[in-house]
Design an enzyme around this catalytic site. Structure first.
Site, PDB file in Angstrom:
ATOM      1  N   ASP A 129       0.839  -1.203   0.000  1.00  0.00           N
ATOM      2  CA  ASP A 129       0.000   0.000   0.000  1.00  0.00           C
ATOM      3  C   ASP A 129       0.878   1.258   0.000  1.00  0.00           C
ATOM      4  OD1 ASP A 129       0.881  -0.163   2.606  1.00  0.00           O
ATOM      5  OD2 ASP A 129      -1.100   0.116   3.521  1.00  0.00           O
ATOM      6  N   SER A 130       2.205   1.069   0.064  1.00  0.00           N
ATOM      7  CA  SER A 130       3.119   2.198  -0.154  1.00  0.00           C
ATOM      8  C   SER A 130       2.883   2.805  -1.532  1.00  0.00           C
ATOM      9  CB  SER A 130       4.575   1.749  -0.009  1.00  0.00           C
ATOM     10  OG  SER A 130       4.829   0.613  -0.810  1.00  0.00           O
ATOM     11  N   ASP A 162      -1.123  -6.128  -0.303  1.00  0.00           N
ATOM     12  CA  ASP A 162      -1.403  -5.500   0.987  1.00  0.00           C
ATOM     13  C   ASP A 162      -2.898  -5.289   1.166  1.00  0.00           C
ATOM     14  OD1 ASP A 162       0.353  -4.857   3.014  1.00  0.00           O
ATOM     15  OD2 ASP A 162       1.227  -3.168   1.925  1.00  0.00           O
ATOM     16  N   LYS A 178      -1.148  -9.411   2.889  1.00  0.00           N
ATOM     17  CA  LYS A 178      -0.407  -8.972   4.078  1.00  0.00           C
ATOM     18  C   LYS A 178      -1.281  -7.988   4.832  1.00  0.00           C
ATOM     19  CE  LYS A 178       3.204  -5.919   3.812  1.00  0.00           C
ATOM     20  NZ  LYS A 178       2.658  -4.739   4.526  1.00  0.00           N
ATOM     21  N   GLU A 209      -1.320  -5.404   8.508  1.00  0.00           N
ATOM     22  CA  GLU A 209      -0.522  -4.815   9.585  1.00  0.00           C
ATOM     23  C   GLU A 209      -1.171  -5.076  10.936  1.00  0.00           C
ATOM     24  OE1 GLU A 209       0.207  -0.644   8.905  1.00  0.00           O
ATOM     25  OE2 GLU A 209       0.966  -0.996   6.877  1.00  0.00           O
ATOM     26  N   GLU A 257       9.246  -4.216  10.150  1.00  0.00           N
ATOM     27  CA  GLU A 257       9.632  -2.926   9.571  1.00  0.00           C
ATOM     28  C   GLU A 257      10.243  -2.015  10.631  1.00  0.00           C
ATOM     29  OE1 GLU A 257       6.702  -0.925   7.137  1.00  0.00           O
ATOM     30  OE2 GLU A 257       7.982   0.850   6.934  1.00  0.00           O
TER      31      GLU A 257
HETATM   32  O1  KIV Z   1       3.592  -1.147   1.576  1.00  0.00           O
HETATM   33  C1  KIV Z   1       4.768  -1.521   1.633  1.00  0.00           C
HETATM   34  O2  KIV Z   1       5.601  -1.196   0.768  1.00  0.00           O
HETATM   35  C2  KIV Z   1       5.174  -2.349   2.751  1.00  0.00           C
HETATM   36  C3  KIV Z   1       6.634  -2.657   2.887  1.00  0.00           C
HETATM   37  C4  KIV Z   1       7.293  -1.512   3.554  1.00  0.00           C
HETATM   38  C5  KIV Z   1       6.882  -3.897   3.608  1.00  0.00           C
HETATM   39  O3  KIV Z   1       4.373  -2.733   3.534  1.00  0.00           O
END
Ligand code: KIV
EC number: 2.1.2.11
Length: 274
Positions: A46-47, A85, A114, A116, A183
């Site tokens: 989600d970055s 994500d 994934k 969080e 992280e």
């Molecule tokens: O969204 C992302 O890029 C991440 C990485 C920093 C692991 O969650």
């Protein structure tokens, strides 16, 4: 390393054998490059909110954004495991919301998701795993909750946070994760978690003693506006791209582009038409 398709199960079995290589990718060309480079895991992170959509944080990213970008990555990448994500708001309300969101991502090609958080979301993790979708955990600095946990600062440098990190990792393992991203935590705490849990730890900014590393694609190629201190830039692609577009602009203005090789000619005389 080229070869057979990477699955979540295979990542789990790689613990202790060789370092796992993971990178983010958000679209067709970056996924194609990552696959060709032989990475094991592509994370549609989600970055993407900051890196490719220009948002101030990951909080603005929607499930629709993640679905669109995951689909593009899945069309390009064949060998690496594709992890998507779960964006802010897509799993917090309930386990059934979490499963619905994970299913939406799996339908377009995510082979794992994934999310969080630690023990507070262990029930969401278990529900998604029970639905047949592998889950990667994410502990330490969790950007979706950066405001609540005190901003973008390193985590688990003291005993209390390190102890909490370990407990969270253990509850994620119990819930069924196949790996855990750590992280921006201290190298020492990351090493302890890596030693204590049976699933691979995949680290970003958390030192050298993990089972694998992950990095943001745009940070390593020099396309990020803000590169974190723990990232390593391998090429200045922004400079190369600016040079290319500048040369193109000059060529158009000077009449050097297009030239004969870029032109298609009529098959028969057309002069009488105009
Ligand atoms: O969204 C992302 O890029 C991440 C990485 C920093 C692991 O969650």
């Amino acid at each position: 390393m080229p070869g057979d398709k990477v699955t979540a199960r295979r990542i789990l079995k790689m613990k202790g054998l060789r370092p796992i290589v993971a990178v983010t990718a958000y679209d067709y060309p970056t996924a194609w490059i990552a696959d060709e480079a032989g990475v094991d895991v592509i994370l549609v992170g989600d970055s993407l909110g900051m890196v490719v959509l220009g948002y101030p944080s990951t909080l603005q990213v929607t499930l629709d954004d993640m679905v669109r970008h995951t689909a593009a990555v899945a069309r390009a990448a064949k060998r690496p495991l594709i992890v998507a994500d779960m964006p802010f708001g897509s799993y917090e309300p309930s386990s059934s919301t979490a499963v619905e969101s994970a299913v939406a991502l799996a339908r377009v090609g995510a082979e794992a998701v994934k999310l969080e958080g630690g023990s507070e979301y262990a029930d969401r993790v278990k529900a998604i795993v029970d639905a047949g979708i592998p889950v990667m955990g994410h502990l330490g600095l969790t950007p979706q909750r950066a405001m609540r946990i005190g901003g973008y600062r390193p985590r688990a440098r003291g005993r209390e946070e390190a102890r909490r990190l370990l407990l969270d990792a253990e509850s994620l393992v119990e819930a069924g994760v196949f790996s855990i991203v750590l992280e921006f935590v201290s190298e020492e705490a990351a090493e302890i978690v890596t030693r204590r849990v049976p699933v691979p730890t995949i680290c970003i900014g958390s030192g050298r003693r993990c089972d694998g590393q992950i990095i943001v694609f745009h940070d390593i190629v020099g396309l990020s506006r803000h590169t974190p201190p723990f990232a390593k830039k391998y090429v200045d692609a922004r400079r190369i791209m600016v040079e290319a577009v500048t040369r193109y602009a000059e060529d158009v203005r000077n009449g050097r582009f297009p030239s004969e090789e870029h032109v298609v000619h009529a098959k028969e005389p057309l002069e009488d038409l105009g």
